[in-house]
Design a protein around this motif. Structure first.
Motif, short mmCIF file in Angstrom:
data_model
loop_
_atom_site.label_atom_id
_atom_site.label_comp_id
_atom_site.label_asym_id
_atom_site.label_seq_id
_atom_site.Cartn_x
_atom_site.Cartn_y
_atom_site.Cartn_z
N TYR A 163 0.55 -1.28 -0.25
CA TYR A 163 -0.35 -0.05 0.56
C TYR A 163 0.42 1.33 -0.18
N ASP A 164 0.81 2.40 -0.64
CA ASP A 164 1.76 3.39 -1.01
C ASP A 164 0.52 4.25 -1.72
N PRO A 165 0.00 5.47 0.00
CA PRO A 165 -0.55 6.50 -0.43
C PRO A 165 -0.02 7.57 -0.78
N SER A 166 1.50 7.51 -1.65
CA SER A 166 2.08 8.74 -1.75
C SER A 166 1.52 9.29 -3.10
N PHE A 167 1.27 11.15 -2.58
CA PHE A 167 1.00 11.80 -4.02
C PHE A 167 1.65 11.97 -5.16
N ARG A 168 2.56 11.04 -5.75
CA ARG A 168 3.46 11.42 -6.72
C ARG A 168 2.98 10.07 -8.55
N PRO A 169 3.81 10.25 -9.36
CA PRO A 169 3.47 9.49 -10.43
C PRO A 169 3.84 8.26 -9.78
N PRO A 170 3.26 7.01 -10.82
CA PRO A 170 3.21 6.05 -10.46
C PRO A 170 4.32 5.43 -11.14
N VAL A 171 5.45 6.02 -12.23
CA VAL A 171 6.40 5.16 -12.17
C VAL A 171 7.38 5.69 -10.87
N ASP A 172 6.79 6.20 -10.05
CA ASP A 172 7.66 6.19 -8.82
C ASP A 172 6.87 6.01 -7.12
N LYS A 173 6.36 4.74 -7.31
CA LYS A 173 5.23 4.65 -6.64
C LYS A 173 5.64 2.33 -6.00
N THR A 174 5.27 2.49 -5.13
CA THR A 174 5.32 0.67 -5.45
C THR A 174 3.63 -0.01 -5.35
N GLY A 175 3.08 1.07 -5.50
CA GLY A 175 1.37 0.07 -5.30
C GLY A 175 0.31 1.44 -5.78
N VAL A 176 -0.66 0.93 -6.51
CA VAL A 176 -0.87 2.12 -7.19
C VAL A 176 -3.19 1.73 -6.57
N LEU A 177 -4.25 2.48 -6.68
CA LEU A 177 -4.91 2.18 -6.35
C LEU A 177 -6.27 2.82 -7.41
N MET A 178 -6.89 1.93 -7.84
CA MET A 178 -8.09 2.61 -8.84
C MET A 178 -9.16 2.68 -8.24
N GLY A 179 -10.47 3.65 -9.45
CA GLY A 179 -11.43 4.70 -8.92
C GLY A 179 -12.25 5.11 -10.12
N MET A 180 -13.40 4.83 -9.97
CA MET A 180 -13.98 4.99 -11.22
C MET A 180 -14.37 6.88 -11.10
#
Length: 548
Positions: A163-180
């Protein structure tokens, strides 16, 4: 305080208990539906999620609601939503246990959906709001896979258990979440009335780049890293993946206007958003947006069933726990015949909902390779979504009453459960939309009726009352006299027959007999607690008493 302040006859908090065992049919359903391998994980997770600490996270996340920051201190737009640490703890617990990823970590037929259904059923009892981004992150996968080049860029991060809640581009993250984001002010459920526009960049086409201008009246979970949205391209309503950051690392032009002030689901943010030439990529063909995004909606509708079953279970567990400890008029409430009538009635409704939840999760799991299961998934999802989500509010309200005044104060979890209870009947299509979707499934996939008939045949002959219910359901679903006017009647009749068949085959005898006498034969009042004489109420309740 003096001797006057001696606290007696107050039930202890319902925490640190066996939340799995408190649902008498959950372990059996997991085994029956093909996910016996998950029993250990479900037990371990259940112990953790039912701990006093995690319950406290739920209270903190709802008392300290999300805060929208549209600009930084220098006046630059940031459109960031901040959450209490308890929210992040809840999501970290869910993601680390694969609640967003389990169906995609295993091959179809190996029980990934069933294991996830059980785990999310437990998590949503303790705090329901954080299930929203989990639900969408799970359900987006089939839609993204319709556009493999887009899926290849996102899926590995999306299925990460970090779980990576940081506000940054996905290339700099270890996990993402999706919305709609689907609905707009002027359209609501009628998404074909949407006015948001998509303009192609360098020709566009499937996987191509577009600029989106318009708005969404409800954008679910605005803290997510990307969203599926609908917009009008030259070829018609189309589906797009719209990320928080553009490929060059700049914050995308999603301008959040405000967070919704909602009845419930307060730990989770829901937003209104304007798209000002925002960057996005087309998923699927232009003009096919509704059929593309419906792959995601189907999964979130399953989660509406799971979420409502969870709220019902938690409310009834709280009521039974209270009655097992509270003494009134010389005896424990659970020993009072009329309270037994109420609690047993609530328990029957709750176990039926859980059985439907697990059966449909099994259909989701097997649908990719089994035509019968695929057809069942299509027709039973709207039927159960219609029925279970509507029964939820009635169950929770009655359960809260069992606690008396203690169930009406915010120190109790009951007001939160009650505020939450209408949500799933509204989210992802309110009652009319869902009932009409059921009729659409019958019209477009006639084999779905035969699939339901085949499923129900396994319970025929058990009891004449069930046989009548099955005949009524097959009769009205196959030939309603006025389809649109009768749509809710069709959905209810089918749900009762399917629920009755599952209870007859898999529930305890006393639960089945009570279901048949009341839900199928009409020996029942208009409110809970009107079970007929001779009901084995104490036996129904006994198996559901929460225990350490």
């Amino acid at each position: 305080m003096g001797d006057t302040h001696v606290v007696v006859n107050q039930p202890p908090p319902l925490t640190d208990y066996d939340i799995v065992e408190a649902e008498p049919i959950l372990r059996q359903a997991l085994t029956r539906e093909g996910a016996e391998w998950a029993l250990g994980q479900v037990d371990t997770y259940g112990r953790r999620v039912a701990s006093a600490e995690v319950y406290e996270w739920g209270f903190h996340a709802n008392r300290n609601q999300p805060v929208l920051h549209t600009h930084d201190r220098f006046g630059n737009r940031v459109d960031r939503v901040d959450f209490h640490p308890a929210w992040h703890s809840l999501l970290d617990l869910a993601v680390s246990h694969g609640l967003h990823s389990l169906p995609w970590e295993r091959e179809p037929g190996e029980g990934g959906y069933q294991a996830r259904a059980a785990l999310t059923f437990l998590a949503s009892q303790v705090e329901a709001g954080h299930f929203c981004p989990i639900s969408m992150s799970t359900s987006v996968v089939p839609t993204l896979r319709l556009q493999p080049d887009v899926a290849s860029e996102w899926e590995q991060l999306q299925l990460s258990r970090v779980y990576d809640p940081s506000f940054r581009p996905p290339v700099d993250k270890t996990g993402v979440l999706m919305g709609m984001g689907m609905t707009e002010k002027q359209g609501g459920s009628d998404v074909r009335a949407n006015t948001t526009r998509a303009t192609a960049i360098q020709g566009g086409g499937p996987g191509g780049e577009y600029r989106i201008t318009g708005h969404k009246w409800f954008m679910s979970a605005p803290m997510c890293d990307a969203f599926l949205v609908l917009a009008n391209a030259p070829g018609g309503i189309s589906c797009f993946l719209l990320p928080r950051f553009t490929p060059d690392g700049v914050v995308n032009r999603l301008h959040f206007q405000r967070l919704k002030d909602k009845l419930g689901n307060r730990s989770n943010a829901s937003s209104e958003v304007e798209f000002d030439d925002a960057w996005a990529r087309l998923v699927g063909d232009e003009g096919r947006g509704v059929s593309v995004i419906i792959e995601m909606v189907s999964g979130t509708r399953l989660d509406c069933i799971i979420g409502s079953a969870a709220l019902m279970r938690q409310a009834v567990s709280q009521a039974i726990h209270h009655a097992a400890h509270r003494i009134a008029f010389g005896a424990k409430l659970i020993d009072k015949p009329l309270m037994q009538n109420v609690l047993a009635d609530l328990e029957v409704e709750t176990e039926a909902a859980t059985l439907m939840m697990m059966r449909i999760a099994g259909a989701f799991d097997r649908a990719p390779f089994d035509e019968h299961e695929s057809l069942l998934k299509r027709i039973l999802t709207p039927a159960a979504k219609f029925w279970v989500t509507k029964r939820c509010s009635e169950v929770v309200r009655e359960a809260a009453e069992c606690l008396g005044g203690n169930g009406y104060v915010e120190d109790s979890i009951m007001p939160r459960l009650y505020r939450e209870s209408p949500l799933n009947a509204i989210w992802e299509g309110s009652g009319n939309v869902i009932a009409l979707d059921l009729l659409r499934a019958v019209a477009k996939q006639p084999g779905s009726v035969e699939a339901v008939e085949k499923e129900l045949e396994m319970a025929k002959g058990v009891d004449a009352r069930l046989d009548r219910a099955i005949a009524d359901a097959l009769g009205i679903i196959g030939n309603p006299s006025d389809p649109e006017f009768e749509a809710r009647r069709v959905a209810e009749t089918l749900a009762l027959a399917v629920g009755g068949a599952l209870v007859a085959r898999h529930a305890r005898p006393e639960v089945w007999e009570t279901f048949a006498a009341t839900r199928l034969s009409g020996d029942w009042g208009h409110l809970f607690g009107t079970l007929p004489p001779g009901t084995k109420a104490r036996a129904i309740i006994e198996a559901a008493i929460p225990r350490p």
